[in-house]
Each structure stands twice: as structure tokens, then as C-alpha cells.
Design a protein around this motif. Structure first.
Motif, PDB file in Angstrom:
ATOM      1  N   ALA A   3       0.853  -1.189   0.000  1.00  0.00           N
ATOM      2  CA  ALA A   3       0.000   0.000   0.000  1.00  0.00           C
ATOM      3  C   ALA A   3       0.887   1.235   0.000  1.00  0.00           C
ATOM      4  O   ALA A   3       1.871   1.307   0.731  1.00  0.00           O
ATOM      5  CB  ALA A   3      -0.910  -0.003   1.215  1.00  0.00           C
ATOM      6  N   GLU A   4       0.560   2.155  -0.846  1.00  0.00           N
ATOM      7  CA  GLU A   4       1.321   3.405  -0.917  1.00  0.00           C
ATOM      8  C   GLU A   4       0.785   4.399   0.097  1.00  0.00           C
ATOM      9  O   GLU A   4      -0.397   4.412   0.402  1.00  0.00           O
ATOM     10  CB  GLU A   4       1.201   4.005  -2.318  1.00  0.00           C
ATOM     11  CG  GLU A   4       1.887   3.187  -3.378  1.00  0.00           C
ATOM     12  CD  GLU A   4       1.812   3.871  -4.735  1.00  0.00           C
ATOM     13  OE1 GLU A   4       1.622   5.095  -4.791  1.00  0.00           O
ATOM     14  OE2 GLU A   4       1.953   3.150  -5.729  1.00  0.00           O
ATOM     15  N   THR A   5       1.685   5.220   0.603  1.00  0.00           N
ATOM     16  CA  THR A   5       1.258   6.309   1.462  1.00  0.00           C
ATOM     17  C   THR A   5       0.547   7.331   0.589  1.00  0.00           C
ATOM     18  O   THR A   5       1.094   7.748  -0.437  1.00  0.00           O
ATOM     19  CB  THR A   5       2.478   6.959   2.144  1.00  0.00           C
ATOM     20  OG1 THR A   5       3.168   5.959   2.882  1.00  0.00           O
ATOM     21  CG2 THR A   5       2.055   8.093   3.051  1.00  0.00           C
ATOM     22  N   PRO A   6      -0.651   7.720   0.970  1.00  0.00           N
ATOM     23  CA  PRO A   6      -1.360   8.685   0.125  1.00  0.00           C
ATOM     24  C   PRO A   6      -0.707  10.067   0.176  1.00  0.00           C
ATOM     25  O   PRO A   6      -0.065  10.432   1.160  1.00  0.00           O
ATOM     26  CB  PRO A   6      -2.767   8.732   0.736  1.00  0.00           C
ATOM     27  CG  PRO A   6      -2.586   8.274   2.149  1.00  0.00           C
ATOM     28  CD  PRO A   6      -1.417   7.336   2.146  1.00  0.00           C
ATOM     29  N   ALA A   7      -0.873  10.805  -0.884  1.00  0.00           N
ATOM     30  CA  ALA A   7      -0.386  12.185  -0.928  1.00  0.00           C
ATOM     31  C   ALA A   7      -1.255  13.040  -0.003  1.00  0.00           C
ATOM     32  O   ALA A   7      -2.440  12.769   0.185  1.00  0.00           O
ATOM     33  CB  ALA A   7      -0.459  12.725  -2.344  1.00  0.00           C
ATOM     34  N   LEU A   8      -0.655  14.047   0.559  1.00  0.00           N
ATOM     35  CA  LEU A   8      -1.395  15.003   1.379  1.00  0.00           C
ATOM     36  C   LEU A   8      -1.725  16.211   0.515  1.00  0.00           C
ATOM     37  O   LEU A   8      -0.823  16.802  -0.098  1.00  0.00           O
ATOM     38  CB  LEU A   8      -0.565  15.451   2.588  1.00  0.00           C
ATOM     39  CG  LEU A   8      -1.170  16.589   3.418  1.00  0.00           C
ATOM     40  CD1 LEU A   8      -2.454  16.132   4.104  1.00  0.00           C
ATOM     41  CD2 LEU A   8      -0.169  17.087   4.446  1.00  0.00           C
ATOM     42  N   VAL A   9      -2.984  16.559   0.462  1.00  0.00           N
ATOM     43  CA  VAL A   9      -3.424  17.744  -0.269  1.00  0.00           C
ATOM     44  C   VAL A   9      -4.226  18.606   0.702  1.00  0.00           C
ATOM     45  O   VAL A   9      -5.200  18.145   1.290  1.00  0.00           O
ATOM     46  CB  VAL A   9      -4.300  17.373  -1.489  1.00  0.00           C
ATOM     47  CG1 VAL A   9      -4.802  18.623  -2.180  1.00  0.00           C
ATOM     48  CG2 VAL A   9      -3.534  16.478  -2.447  1.00  0.00           C
ATOM     49  N   VAL A  10      -3.787  19.843   0.894  1.00  0.00           N
ATOM     50  CA  VAL A  10      -4.504  20.802   1.736  1.00  0.00           C
ATOM     51  C   VAL A  10      -4.936  21.942   0.822  1.00  0.00           C
ATOM     52  O   VAL A  10      -4.091  22.682   0.313  1.00  0.00           O
ATOM     53  CB  VAL A  10      -3.628  21.328   2.893  1.00  0.00           C
ATOM     54  CG1 VAL A  10      -4.410  22.311   3.756  1.00  0.00           C
ATOM     55  CG2 VAL A  10      -3.089  20.175   3.729  1.00  0.00           C
ATOM     56  N   ARG A  11      -6.209  22.054   0.618  1.00  0.00           N
ATOM     57  CA  ARG A  11      -6.743  23.090  -0.268  1.00  0.00           C
ATOM     58  C   ARG A  11      -6.983  24.385   0.516  1.00  0.00           C
ATOM     59  O   ARG A  11      -7.112  24.350   1.741  1.00  0.00           O
ATOM     60  CB  ARG A  11      -8.022  22.597  -0.907  1.00  0.00           C
ATOM     61  CG  ARG A  11      -7.779  21.470  -1.904  1.00  0.00           C
ATOM     62  CD  ARG A  11      -9.064  20.942  -2.532  1.00  0.00           C
ATOM     63  NE  ARG A  11      -8.761  19.970  -3.561  1.00  0.00           N
ATOM     64  CZ  ARG A  11      -8.466  18.696  -3.334  1.00  0.00           C
ATOM     65  NH1 ARG A  11      -8.407  18.250  -2.097  1.00  0.00           N
ATOM     66  NH2 ARG A  11      -8.222  17.867  -4.335  1.00  0.00           N
ATOM     67  N   PRO A  12      -7.031  25.510  -0.188  1.00  0.00           N
ATOM     68  CA  PRO A  12      -7.314  26.780   0.495  1.00  0.00           C
ATOM     69  C   PRO A  12      -8.571  26.660   1.351  1.00  0.00           C
ATOM     70  O   PRO A  12      -9.584  26.095   0.918  1.00  0.00           O
ATOM     71  CB  PRO A  12      -7.512  27.764  -0.653  1.00  0.00           C
ATOM     72  CG  PRO A  12      -6.711  27.184  -1.784  1.00  0.00           C
ATOM     73  CD  PRO A  12      -6.842  25.693  -1.632  1.00  0.00           C
ATOM     74  N   GLY A  13      -8.461  27.135   2.573  1.00  0.00           N
ATOM     75  CA  GLY A  13      -9.588  27.119   3.495  1.00  0.00           C
ATOM     76  C   GLY A  13      -9.686  25.851   4.325  1.00  0.00           C
ATOM     77  O   GLY A  13     -10.504  25.769   5.239  1.00  0.00           O
ATOM     78  N   GLU A  14      -8.868  24.830   4.040  1.00  0.00           N
ATOM     79  CA  GLU A  14      -8.935  23.572   4.777  1.00  0.00           C
ATOM     80  C   GLU A  14      -7.980  23.509   5.964  1.00  0.00           C
ATOM     81  O   GLU A  14      -8.132  22.653   6.829  1.00  0.00           O
ATOM     82  CB  GLU A  14      -8.621  22.391   3.847  1.00  0.00           C
ATOM     83  CG  GLU A  14      -9.661  22.134   2.799  1.00  0.00           C
ATOM     84  CD  GLU A  14      -9.330  20.953   1.897  1.00  0.00           C
ATOM     85  OE1 GLU A  14     -10.230  20.527   1.166  1.00  0.00           O
ATOM     86  OE2 GLU A  14      -8.171  20.465   1.921  1.00  0.00           O
ATOM     87  N   ALA A  15      -6.993  24.379   6.020  1.00  0.00           N
ATOM     88  CA  ALA A  15      -5.991  24.337   7.085  1.00  0.00           C
ATOM     89  C   ALA A  15      -6.585  24.819   8.400  1.00  0.00           C
ATOM     90  O   ALA A  15      -7.503  25.648   8.432  1.00  0.00           O
ATOM     91  CB  ALA A  15      -4.789  25.203   6.711  1.00  0.00           C
ATOM     92  N   GLY A  16      -6.038  24.292   9.483  1.00  0.00           N
ATOM     93  CA  GLY A  16      -6.404  24.783  10.798  1.00  0.00           C
ATOM     94  C   GLY A  16      -5.699  26.107  11.056  1.00  0.00           C
ATOM     95  O   GLY A  16      -4.878  26.562  10.251  1.00  0.00           O
ATOM     96  N   GLY A  17      -5.990  26.704  12.173  1.00  0.00           N
ATOM     97  CA  GLY A  17      -5.357  27.975  12.490  1.00  0.00           C
ATOM     98  C   GLY A  17      -5.150  28.143  13.977  1.00  0.00           C
ATOM     99  O   GLY A  17      -5.791  27.477  14.784  1.00  0.00           O
TER     100      GLY A  17
END
Length: 158
Positions: A3-17
């Protein structure tokens, strides 16, 4: 096939703060290969307190404004487009240059879950909890505090 490690994709507005008294963190990736955040600081504001990492390299890419770094006994002013790579063990501290704000992308590798650290650091900056609350968490977050009073001044030779 493994199993491959999935790529991480963080789209605008999805990040915590985490909101600081004089800026804020956009929390992008927590742990794994990297920990990544974007830090915005108001004019002359300090970033994290003086510290070093035992395990991680820390990489800063200045997106805008000007940052001041204390890297061991060296002061470095770095503007937009500049890069700073801090190796494990090197005491360092950083903030926006006097009279300027700054916007910087920060990556730690290998990644260690640090979002809790950034949230606690933000609460400390707002006066909601004491700095001493982070002392027992140094190993957990690989953030080991240093005493560098007046860090914005070059060290004096005896």
C-alpha cells in the motif's frame, strides 16, 4: 503490491489555524514526513521563543516582509524570497524585523505532531496560559527551550 502512502493535499480554506496576539499560524501538515505551517507576524513581532530541535531540520521560506533570525551566535535578516535551513541542535529564534511584518512558510522534517504546540503557543501569546505549561512538553514536540535574552542583539564577545 505494498500500500502506498497517500499524498497530502490541503486546499485553500482547509488548514487549521492558531491566532497569536501579534499574528497567526495556518496549520497545514502535522507529522509524518513533514510538519508545515504558514506564520504571519505583525510589525516587529516575535515568533516562537528561543529553542532548538533534537530531531528535525527547520526550513523557513520568507513569502513577504522581512524576518530576523538569531541562529546560534549569528543574526541574519532575510527578506522576501529568502531561505533559512536550521539543522538539529542549533539554538534559534525568529521574528518579524523591527518596523516590518512578515509572512513565512515553515517546514520541519522529519515531521512531529506539533499543532498542539502551536495552539498552546498562541494561547500563551494571548495571555490565556503561562509559558511554563510548555516546559513538560519539550520532548513531545521536539522543541527544547533556550535562554537567549535580548535575542535581537548580536552576542557580545567577552
Amino acid at each position: 503490491m505494498e500500500a502506498e502512502t497517500p499524498a497530502l493535499v490541503v486546499r485553500p480554506g482547509e488548514a487549521g489555524g492558531a491566532t497569536l496576539a501579534n499574528g497567526g499560524f495556518e496549520l497545514l501538515a502535522d507529522g509524518g514526513a513533514v510538519s508545515a505551517s504558514r506564520l504571519s507576524l505583525t510589525n516587529g513581532a516575535d515568533g516562537a521563543p528561543p529553542h532548538h530541535h533534537k530531531l528535525s531540520h527547520e526550513v523557513f521560506y520568507v513569502l513577504g516582509g522581512t524576518m530576523l533570525f538569531r541562529l546560534g551566535d549569528t543574526l541574519a535578516t532575510v527578506g522576501k524570497g529568502g531561505l533559512v535551513v536550521v539543522p538539529p541542535g542549533l539554538p534559534h529564534v525568529f521574528g518579524a524585523a523591527e518596523g516590518e511584518g512578515a509572512d513565512v512558510f515553515v517546514v520541519l522534517s522529519p515531521g512531529i505532531e506539533r499543532f498542539g504546540y502551536f495552539e498552546q503557543l498562541a494561547a500563551i501569546s494571548r495571555g490565556e496560559v503561562d509559558f511554563d505549561s510548555l516546559i513538560p512538553e519539550q520532548d513531545r514536540y521536539d522543541v527544547h527551550f533556550e535562554k537567549l535574552p535580548n535575542w535581537r542583539s548580536a552576542p557580545q564577545n567577552p
